[in-house]
Structure formats: structure tokens, C-alpha cells
Design a protein around this motif. Structure first.
Motif, mmCIF file in Angstrom:
data_model
loop_
_atom_site.group_PDB
_atom_site.id
_atom_site.type_symbol
_atom_site.label_atom_id
_atom_site.label_comp_id
_atom_site.label_asym_id
_atom_site.label_seq_id
_atom_site.Cartn_x
_atom_site.Cartn_y
_atom_site.Cartn_z
ATOM 1 N N ARG A 54 66.725 -90.058 91.613
ATOM 2 C CA ARG A 54 65.327 -89.388 90.802
ATOM 3 C C ARG A 54 64.635 -89.863 91.429
ATOM 4 N NH1 ARG A 54 66.313 -85.694 86.872
ATOM 5 N NH2 ARG A 54 64.628 -85.217 88.149
ATOM 6 N N ALA A 55 64.355 -90.631 91.951
ATOM 7 C CA ALA A 55 62.758 -90.602 92.851
ATOM 8 C C ALA A 55 62.688 -90.391 93.524
ATOM 9 C CB ALA A 55 62.883 -92.866 93.095
ATOM 10 N N LEU A 56 63.603 -89.343 94.350
ATOM 11 C CA LEU A 56 63.167 -88.751 95.643
ATOM 12 C C LEU A 56 63.332 -87.530 94.785
ATOM 13 C CD1 LEU A 56 63.872 -87.991 97.903
ATOM 14 C CD2 LEU A 56 66.610 -87.766 98.257
ATOM 15 N N ALA A 57 64.046 -86.935 93.776
ATOM 16 C CA ALA A 57 63.919 -85.855 93.310
ATOM 17 C C ALA A 57 62.743 -86.075 92.588
ATOM 18 C CB ALA A 57 65.056 -85.640 91.989
ATOM 19 N N GLY B 240 66.689 -78.750 93.448
ATOM 20 C CA GLY B 240 67.966 -78.746 91.876
ATOM 21 C C GLY B 240 68.809 -80.153 93.138
ATOM 22 N N ILE B 241 69.425 -80.844 93.052
ATOM 23 C CA ILE B 241 70.255 -81.789 93.915
ATOM 24 C C ILE B 241 71.249 -81.700 92.760
ATOM 25 C CG2 ILE B 241 71.308 -84.076 95.360
ATOM 26 C CD1 ILE B 241 67.511 -84.267 95.141
ATOM 27 N N SER C 8 59.594 -82.775 92.857
ATOM 28 C CA SER C 8 59.955 -82.326 91.306
ATOM 29 C C SER C 8 60.701 -81.072 92.001
ATOM 30 C CB SER C 8 58.696 -80.974 91.982
ATOM 31 O OG SER C 8 57.263 -80.918 91.349
ATOM 32 N N LEU C 9 61.956 -81.936 91.697
ATOM 33 C CA LEU C 9 63.853 -81.433 91.937
ATOM 34 C C LEU C 9 63.971 -81.799 90.346
ATOM 35 C CD1 LEU C 9 64.503 -82.285 95.497
ATOM 36 C CD2 LEU C 9 64.218 -80.395 95.031
ATOM 37 N N ASN D 6 69.559 -90.942 82.179
ATOM 38 C CA ASN D 6 68.712 -92.215 81.876
ATOM 39 C C ASN D 6 68.191 -91.652 83.469
ATOM 40 O OD1 ASN D 6 69.105 -93.276 79.865
ATOM 41 N ND2 ASN D 6 69.825 -95.234 80.838
ATOM 42 N N TYR D 7 68.298 -90.958 84.702
ATOM 43 C CA TYR D 7 68.489 -90.449 85.199
ATOM 44 C C TYR D 7 68.756 -89.471 85.719
ATOM 45 C CZ TYR D 7 67.216 -95.521 86.445
ATOM 46 O OH TYR D 7 66.343 -96.836 85.865
ATOM 47 N N ALA D 8 69.724 -88.845 85.566
ATOM 48 C CA ALA D 8 70.138 -87.563 85.647
ATOM 49 C C ALA D 8 69.382 -85.968 84.547
ATOM 50 C CB ALA D 8 71.107 -87.031 85.719
#
Ligand SMILES: Cc1ncc(COP(=O)(O)O)c(C=O)c1O
Length: 381
Positions: free
Chosen positions: A144-147, A127-128, A151-152, A180-182
Motif C-alpha cells: 500500500r505504501a508503495l502504491a 495498479g498492482i 497513485s496506484l 485495510n490496505y488493498a
């Protein structure tokens, strides 16, 4: 000499009346004001669910547990934050991996995070935890795109940023913690923050599953729903090892009145920021504002060469500036577990130069002018 702090709460008669009225009601701990605060807060940031907690540190702890962080899991965060952002990972037995900041926004740098992730085998990180540092929103769409590509999960530490937003690629305003993203957003209601409850915090999410886990873990892991047995109306079951991380009803009553004036407070903070910027532009470096971002301005930070001397000079004039933050990886606790040589050059340079000037809605124009005059006097020698 009148002291000017770097931040302070704004409590008016309306806040006091709300607390008194809650104290006179039948509920001191969890009652109707907690629920009302949760509903209003979720609405305010645009998230589906909100869970009130006794402080953001507890909220961060619950968040990593709800996201199933377990022993040895590796989580990436920024070194320029309050220690609690990283500590929650340690509470659950995880490893903290610090990644560098952007030298202009002071936010966790997505390129540095990407490099770190890509330098390790697939599945290395779980995770981040990015931070909307000083009130400046992280572009959560990019994170979000990076995560998602790795799969983070993401916990947004939005403790500095209720009312801040960034605009995403669909031209939509995304308020900090809107989910929305986190996966989960975390807010603090410590007195120097925007919303003061004495102590307090709020978690926001759009996931029903995470919401239910957070609620369960906040109160001892005890439930009255879907029980194995039922001995009568008194019966409950403890189905997980939870905690008592509840916010009280009278703190929630204060949170509600504080929340109601947050937009006004953030607008005033932005006015103060504009005044500082007008005076310092081209002379003193301050935090960049990326296009489309609205800074909630918990802090107003500048960078100077002789930071220690400026700190001492301003304190001698009653201007109680502060430093945010001593990088977390340099703290003895983290040094002792091997983080001393983290190679975080931007974070360390930033720390050697940063200083937080007074920033709070009730700072008067005269007080701000006094601050500006003394900063300029120091910088101009
Ligand atoms: C970025 C950040 N995260 C977490 C916390 C912890 O908040 P609390 O004091 O409500 O536990 C703070 C508080 O200073 C903070 O600044």
C-alpha cells in the motif's frame, strides 16, 4: 492403488443438507442465502462489504472495471499465479507487466515491483495485483505504501488464502482480503480451494463506492435506485454495461457451511505443513514463512533438482502431485504479445524446481506419511 490428490474438497452431510434445503426453497438464483453468505464472509475476513460472484475470474474482471481500468492501462502482477490473475487486465484492454518473485517466499517481490515502477515515468502504471500465493499472505501494508507513493490501486488476489493473515506495523492481524490496505480482495470457491461451491467467488472491499459498482456490474448494470424515470414497480434502468456474474442461492448455502469450518481446515492444513517441514528441514527447500504471517496453505510446495522425475515417480505411486504454476508470461498467448523475454529469473528458476505435495484437511496421517516416505526415498536416491 489408492490415489492421493494434491488437493480436494471436504463435503460433509451438513453441506449436503444445506444445499438440499436451499434447493427446496423458493430461490435458486439470487435469494437470501447469497446475502447471508456475503455478510458472513465479510465478517470472517474483517471487511466492510462482500459481493458474491460466479467465480473468481469474473470477480477479477469486475474488480478491474470497478477500478476504471481502460485500454492501454498498465498493471503489474506476478508471473507465478493462475492465468486468470493476469487475464482480467487483458479483458479490459490493459497491458500486463510481470515483475519477479521473491525466490524464498515465491510471492511478488516488492523490491522488483519498486524497481520496475521507478524505471518508468510518473503515471506509467495504474495498479498492482499481488497474489497471496499458495496461501501465504502478501505484506499488504508495504504494497500500500508503495502504491500510494505512485497513485496506484491494488487488487489482492486472495484466491488461495481465506483465513491467512499478516501482522502489520501496528501489531494488528490483517486477514487476507480485509480491505485495510488493498482496494479489493478476490476469493475463489473452486473445489480445490478452501471453500468449495463447485464454482464461485467473493469480492471484498471497505469502499462503499467500489461495493456499489461491483454489485451493479455483477447484474447487467441494472438498478432500481436513483433512476432517471419511474414507470411503476416493474421499472428498472440499465445504467452501465454489466454482466451476469451472479452466484446461485444453493451454491451460497454450500459456501456458508464451508466457511463455517474454514478455521478448522486451515488449522489442519498448518498441521500438515508442520509435519512436512519437520521431515524436510535442512534437506528439501520449501516456501519461507515471514515473521508474523499465518499461511492459509492452499498448497505445500517444495523445490527439487529433478522435478520431472519426482513428478513421474510420485504419480507412479498414486501420489497426484501438481505444478503451480507454469509462469504466465511463458504461455503462448502472452508470448505472442511480446512477453517471452521478460527476464524473470527467479520465477523461471522456481518453475524448473517446484512441485506441490498433497495438502488438504482430510489428508490422513497415514497418507501423508506415505507421501513423505516416497519423497525422501527419491531425494535420498
Ligand atoms: C490465484 C488464482 N487467481 C484466480 C483464480 C481463478 O479462480 P476461479 O477458478 O474461481 O475463476 C484461481 C483459480 O485457480 C487462482 O488460483
Amino acid at each position: 492403488m489408492k490415489k492421493i490428490p494434491y488437493g480436494r474438497q471436504n463435503i460433509d452431510q451438513n453441506d449436503i443438507d444445506a444445499v438440499v434445503s436451499a434447493l427446496q426453497s423458493d430461490y435458486l438464483t439470487q435469494g437470501p442465502k447469497v446475502k447471508e453468505f456475503e455478510i458472513k464472509f465479510a465478517e470472517y475476513v474483517g471487511a466492510k462489504y462482500a459481493v458474491a460472484v460466479n467465480n473468481a475470474t469474473s470477480g477479477l474482471h469486475l474488480s478491474v472495471l470497478a477500478l476504471n481500468l481502460s485500454k492501454g492501462d498498465r498493471i503489474i502482477t506476478t508471473p507465478i499465479t493462475f492465468a486468470a490473475t493476469a487475464n482480467c487486465v487483458r479483458y479490459a484492454g490493459g497491458e500486463v507487466w510481470f515483475s519477479d518473485i521473491d525466490p524464498n517466499t515465491y510471492l511478488l517481490d516488492i523490491n522488483s515491483v519498486r524497481e520496475l515502477i521507478e524505471s518508468k515515468p510518473k503515471g506509467f502504471f495504474k495498479g498492482i495485483i499481488p497474489v497471496d500465493f499458495a496461501g501465504l499472505p502478501i505484506n499488504m501494508e508495504e504494497f500500500r505504501a508503495l502504491a500510494d507513493a505512485h497513485s496506484l490501486w491494488i487488487i489482492e488476489d486472495a484466491c488461495h488464502a481465506p483465513g491467512g493473515y499478516f501482522v502489520d506495523s501496528q501489531s494488528e492481524k490483517n486477514f487476507c482480503g480485509n480491505g485495510n490496505y488493498a482496494d479489493i480482495g478476490v476469493f475463489s470457491f473452486h473445489p480445490v480451494k478452501h471453500i468449495a461451491c463447485g464454482e464461485g467467488g467473493m469480492l471484498t472491499t471497505n469502499s462503499k463506492e467500489l461495493y456499489e459498482k461491483l454489485v451493479l456490474l455483477r447484474t447487467h448494470g441494472i438498478t432500481k435506485e436513483n433512476m432517471d424515470e419511474n414507470h411503476g414497480n416493474w421499472y428498472y434502468e440499465m445504467i452501465a454495461l454489466g454482466f451476469n456474474y451472479r452466484l446461485t442461492d444453493f451454491q451460497s448455502a454450500l459456501g456458508i457451511t464451508q466457511l463455517a469450518k474454514n478455521n478448522k481446515g486451515v488449522a489442519r492444513r498448518n498441521e500438515i505443513s508442520a509435519n512436512y517441514k519437520k521431515e524436510f528441514e535442512g534437506k528439501i527447500k520449501f516456501q519461507d514463512l515471514p515473521a508474523g504471517a499465518y499461511n492459509a496453505h492452499h498448497l505445500f510446495i517444495v523445490e527439487v533438482e529433478n522435478r520431472k522425475e519426482l513428478y513421474d515417480f510420485l504419480h507412479s505411486k498414486g501420489i497426484l502431485v501438481q505444478i503451480h504454476y507454469v509462469p504466465v508470461h511463458t504461455m503462448p498467448y502472452y508470448k505472442n504479445i511480446g512477453y517471452a523475454d521478460a527476464g524473470l529469473v527467479h520465477a523461471e528458476k522456481y518453475y524448473s524446481r517446484c512441485i506441490s505435495l498433497p495438502m488438504y484437511p482430510t489428508l490422513s496421517d497415514d497418507e501423508q506419511n506415505f507421501v513423505i516416505e516416497h519423497v525422501k526415498q527419491f531425494v535420498n536416491g
